[in-house]
Motif scaffolding. Structure first.
Motif, short mmCIF file in Angstrom:
data_model
loop_
_atom_site.label_atom_id
_atom_site.label_comp_id
_atom_site.label_asym_id
_atom_site.label_seq_id
_atom_site.Cartn_x
_atom_site.Cartn_y
_atom_site.Cartn_z
N LEU A 26 0.82 -1.21 0.00
CA LEU A 26 0.00 0.00 0.00
C LEU A 26 0.86 1.26 0.00
O LEU A 26 0.53 2.24 -0.68
N ARG A 27 1.97 1.25 0.72
CA ARG A 27 2.88 2.40 0.69
C ARG A 27 3.49 2.56 -0.70
O ARG A 27 3.71 3.69 -1.16
N ALA A 28 3.76 1.46 -1.39
CA ALA A 28 4.31 1.53 -2.75
C ALA A 28 3.35 2.22 -3.71
O ALA A 28 3.78 2.85 -4.67
N VAL A 29 2.05 2.10 -3.46
CA VAL A 29 1.06 2.78 -4.29
C VAL A 29 1.32 4.29 -4.29
O VAL A 29 1.15 4.96 -5.30
N LEU A 30 1.77 4.81 -3.15
CA LEU A 30 2.02 6.24 -3.03
C LEU A 30 3.16 6.71 -3.93
O LEU A 30 3.31 7.90 -4.18
N ASP A 31 3.96 5.77 -4.41
CA ASP A 31 5.08 6.09 -5.31
C ASP A 31 4.81 5.65 -6.74
O ASP A 31 5.74 5.46 -7.52
N SER A 32 3.54 5.52 -7.10
CA SER A 32 3.19 5.01 -8.43
C SER A 32 3.20 6.07 -9.52
O SER A 32 2.91 5.78 -10.67
N GLY A 33 3.55 7.31 -9.17
CA GLY A 33 3.73 8.34 -10.18
C GLY A 33 2.59 9.31 -10.37
O GLY A 33 2.69 10.22 -11.19
N PHE A 34 1.51 9.15 -9.66
CA PHE A 34 0.39 10.07 -9.78
C PHE A 34 0.58 11.25 -8.83
O PHE A 34 1.31 11.15 -7.84
N ASP A 35 -0.07 12.35 -9.11
CA ASP A 35 -0.06 13.52 -8.24
C ASP A 35 -1.51 13.95 -8.04
O ASP A 35 -1.97 14.92 -8.62
N PRO A 36 -2.26 13.19 -7.22
CA PRO A 36 -3.71 13.39 -7.15
C PRO A 36 -4.13 14.72 -6.54
O PRO A 36 -5.26 15.15 -6.77
N TRP A 37 -3.27 15.37 -5.78
CA TRP A 37 -3.68 16.61 -5.13
C TRP A 37 -3.03 17.83 -5.77
O TRP A 37 -3.08 18.92 -5.23
N ALA A 38 -2.44 17.65 -6.94
CA ALA A 38 -1.85 18.78 -7.64
C ALA A 38 -2.94 19.75 -8.06
O ALA A 38 -4.07 19.35 -8.35
N ASP A 39 -2.61 20.99 -8.09
CA ASP A 39 -3.54 22.02 -8.53
C ASP A 39 -3.80 21.83 -10.02
O ASP A 39 -2.90 21.91 -10.83
N SER A 40 -5.06 21.55 -10.38
CA SER A 40 -5.39 21.25 -11.76
C SER A 40 -5.12 22.42 -12.69
O SER A 40 -4.79 22.24 -13.85
N VAL A 41 -5.22 23.66 -12.21
CA VAL A 41 -4.93 24.84 -13.03
C VAL A 41 -3.44 24.84 -13.37
O VAL A 41 -3.03 25.05 -14.50
N ALA A 42 -2.62 24.57 -12.34
CA ALA A 42 -1.16 24.53 -12.57
C ALA A 42 -0.81 23.39 -13.52
O ALA A 42 0.07 23.53 -14.37
N ASP A 43 -1.51 22.26 -13.39
CA ASP A 43 -1.26 21.13 -14.28
C ASP A 43 -1.58 21.51 -15.73
O ASP A 43 -0.85 21.14 -16.64
N ALA A 44 -2.64 22.25 -15.94
CA ALA A 44 -3.04 22.63 -17.29
C ALA A 44 -2.01 23.59 -17.91
O ALA A 44 -1.79 23.59 -19.10
#
Length: 160
Positions: free
Chosen positions: A140-158
């Motif tokens: 489960l801890r390894a999931v946290l290193d799977s490469g996603f950034d779920p809480w990134a600011d979507s405006v900044a991502d765009a």
């Protein structure tokens, strides 16, 4: 059988998120019940634990440490602050940032809850198996290193 059922794939048992959330809800209920004599939920206990270990910590650091978005973290901190278990204060480094710190009452509540947590932890590991439980935590801890950034600011991502 409806027409859609003929053409849509059957994903029963395949959704990683659903499986994790089902297990999470199950374990949350088990740990919440065990911690109820200390009048804490497992999320609150986990926050208090991080504050015991880290001392005063910024909201961003705390959110990262427990893998929670800041809005949800803020709503989880409010009852702890209301009950005098934590203080929310301006950061020493950046007065615009906020820090959370455990109070004496919070430390006392954490110490009351710790044996309850230890008991439910041991009970779970006895039922599930100590080695499988360790592997589960690692996976489960390894999931946290799977490469996603779920809480990134979507405006900044765009804009990136």
């Amino acid at each position: 059988m409806t027409r859609n059922e003929d053409t849509l794939p059957n994903i029963d048992g395949l959704c990683n998120c659903l499986a994790a959330r089902q297990a999470s809800r199950y374990l949350t209920a088990v740990y919440d019940k065990a911690l109820s004599p200390a009048d804490l939920r497992i999320t609150q206990f986990s926050i208090l634990h991080k504050l015991v270990r880290s001392g005063s910590i910024t909201m961003g650091e705390l959110a990262g440490a427990i893998a929670m978005d800041r809005t949800t973290l803020t709503s989880n901190l409010k009852p702890l602050e209301r009950d005098g278990l934590i203080d929310i204060v301006p950061s020493k480094e950046d007065r615009r940032a906020k820090q959370a710190a455990i109070t004496k009452a919070g430390l006392a509540r954490y110490k009351k809850a710790l044996p309850l947590w230890s008991e439910v932890q041991s009970t779970f590991e006895g039922a599930y198996g100590k080695s499988p439980a360790a592997r589960l935590r690692d996976a489960l801890r390894a999931v946290l290193d799977s490469g996603f950034d779920p809480w990134a600011d979507s405006v900044a991502d765009a804009d990136a």
